[in-house]
Design an enzyme around this catalytic site. Structure first.
Site, mmCIF file in Angstrom:
data_model
loop_
_atom_site.group_PDB
_atom_site.id
_atom_site.type_symbol
_atom_site.label_atom_id
_atom_site.label_comp_id
_atom_site.label_asym_id
_atom_site.label_seq_id
_atom_site.Cartn_x
_atom_site.Cartn_y
_atom_site.Cartn_z
ATOM 1 C CE LYS A 92 -0.337 0.008 5.166
ATOM 2 N NZ LYS A 92 -1.494 -0.544 6.075
ATOM 3 C CE1 TYR A 114 13.813 32.425 4.947
ATOM 4 C CE2 TYR A 114 14.273 30.305 4.572
ATOM 5 C CZ TYR A 114 14.300 31.094 4.573
ATOM 6 O OH TYR A 114 14.255 30.744 3.099
HETATM 7 C C1 LIG Z 1 0.128 -1.355 7.089
HETATM 8 C C2 LIG Z 1 -1.068 -2.894 7.326
HETATM 9 C C3 LIG Z 1 -0.406 -3.861 7.095
HETATM 10 C C4 LIG Z 1 1.733 -3.938 7.844
HETATM 11 O O1 LIG Z 1 1.765 -3.029 9.154
HETATM 12 P P1 LIG Z 1 3.358 -2.767 9.222
HETATM 13 O O2 LIG Z 1 3.865 -2.063 10.083
HETATM 14 O O3 LIG Z 1 3.971 -2.448 8.300
HETATM 15 O O4 LIG Z 1 4.152 -3.800 8.915
HETATM 16 C C5 LIG Z 1 -0.617 -5.070 7.989
HETATM 17 N N1 LIG Z 1 -2.021 -4.997 7.925
HETATM 18 C C6 LIG Z 1 -3.095 -4.215 7.492
HETATM 19 C C7 LIG Z 1 -4.987 -4.621 7.946
HETATM 20 C C8 LIG Z 1 -2.085 -3.213 7.315
HETATM 21 O O5 LIG Z 1 -3.560 -2.292 7.239
#
Ligand SMILES: *Cc1c(COP(=O)(O)O)cnc(C)c1O
Length: 398
Positions: A69, A290
């Protein structure tokens, strides 16, 4: 004449720097960076492969969804794919990401981890052969109304305590029974997500809630994210058919600073590097940048790095955030600007304009700066930094 949109694209197509220089001399154009600014994000294919093997070792007999994702946590699905292709499946957020995986000729399982967003998504699920999460009654309604040829494989999600998505334990079995009666559904797996696998609360309460309701239901189980896999392997091994590692695959420790990525045997999969584009000599009392929030206590050399918050470097970093110059550890000074940061050159007297700077990841001399350390200095997590590398930063794959 070929036109590449970025230097990174050109590199991805296999042009090494000398070939690229030659090609440029022969009239190749880079459509928006004819004179590329010296900043580059590099995706490390070998490290992705290594981390996946490492996470598989923590997975027992479970199969692995590589979570891609957010465009593979900012790495780019196409760029990360080669390093991740030994995964058993890919979990994505939306149909666009699923489509891109099919375009890469991935024929294996793909899971939509939040399921469908509207009824017409189901058609594409059928066409692309996607499995999808079902976390609410509305999604079941859409399935029930769907005229499908091929029945769908779904992952029914329980809200076991995180209180984001999913059916509460009280409603879970009714949801399962209703789904199970639908001709549109042919296989129901069971899933939940842990809120505290990385911290002191752990997974026990959620695991118990899940087990109490599902122990006699058929179907495959998917419970663990990276932190659960690494920290709670013992409690979860028997109960997992599919695990869902994200951040571990991308070489970062979900429980930093308690553990580092190196503690878990994970390697950086993304390097953000740049070069010095300016050097200044400060006298005692001179300030930097800055707001003049850094003031030199004594004479010192400082360098300007071609990387700022518009590249995705976190503006919340402050004096003391680690940076590598020519592979030597030094620190950020003062405020992060849009296009530049300032670094202390005291430990690197040879540094000059053009010297290599590593914002996170691997330096040319083999030194490593963990993205977790930089994220920590900015009061955030590596996930956010990876996802935030901005569109103007060219990417390379090696
Ligand atoms: C993003 C996600 C993961 C992965 O989590 P990590 O902490 O990156 O390993 C697993 N399950 C779901 C439902 C997620 O949304």
């Amino acid at each position: 004449m070929r036109v590449y949109s970025t230097l990174g694209d050109a590199k991805m197509k296999g042009l090494d720097p000398p070939t690229l220089a030659q090609a440029l001399a022969n009239g190749l154009t880079l459509s928006h960076s004819t004179m590329p600014r010296p900043i580059l994000a590099t995706v490390h294919t070998d490290a992705l492969r290594h981390n996946l093997v490492r996470m598989r070792a923590a997975a027992g007999d479970a199969r692995i969804w590589a979570i891609v994702k957010a465009n593979a946590y900012g790495h780019g699905i196409e760029r990360a794919f080669e390093g991740l292709r030994s995964a058993d499946g890919f979990a994505v957020l939306d149909l666009g990401e699923a489509q891109r995986l099919r375009s890469l000729d991935w024929r294996g399982p793909i899971l939509l981890i939040e399921g469908i967003f509207e009824a017409r998504d189901l058609e594409l699920c059928s066409r692309l052969g996607l499995w999808h999460v079902v976390h609410c009654q509305e999604q079941i309604n859409m399935l029930a109304a769907h005229k499908t040829q091929l029945p769908h494989r779904v992952f029914l999600k329980m809200n076991s305590g995180m209180n984001r998505l999913g059916f509460t334990p009280e409603r879970f079995r009714a949801a399962w029974t209703r789904l199970n009666a639908l001709p549109q559904v042919d296989d129901i797996s069971l899933m939940t997500h842990f809120s505290d696998a990385d911290g002191p609360i752990g997974v026990d309460a959620q695991l118990q809630a899940f087990e109490a309701v599902t122990h006699d239901l058929p179907g495959e189980r998917s419970l663990s994210n990276s932190a659960a896999m690494l920290r709670h392997a013992g409690a979860l091994a028997e109960r997992s058919d599919w695990v869902r590692p994200g951040i571990g695959v991308y070489g970062s420790a979900a429980d930093f600073p308690q553990h580092s990525a190196a503690d878990w045997g994970l390697r950086p999969t993304m390097t953000l590097s740049a070069r010095l584009i300016g050097v200044q000599q400060l006298a005692a009392g001179d300030s930097v940048g800055y707001g003049s929030i850094f003031r030199a206590e004594h004479a010192m050399r400082i360098g300007m790095v071609a990387c700022g918050y518009a590249d995705g470097y976190p503006r919340h970093c402050d004096t003391g955030t680690p940076v590598l110059v020519s592979g030597v550890r030094t620190q950020l000074l003062g405020r992060v600007s849009m296009d530049m940061i300032t670094v202390d050159l005291t430990p690197v007297p040879d540094a000059r304009i053009g010297s290599d700077v590593t914002l996170w990841g691997n330096a040319v001399n083999g030194a490593v700066l963990s993205i977790d350390e930089v994220a920590h200095a900015a009061g955030t997590v590596s996930y956010e930094l990876m996802c935030a590398v901005s569109a103007r930063v060219p990417f390379a794959v090696e």
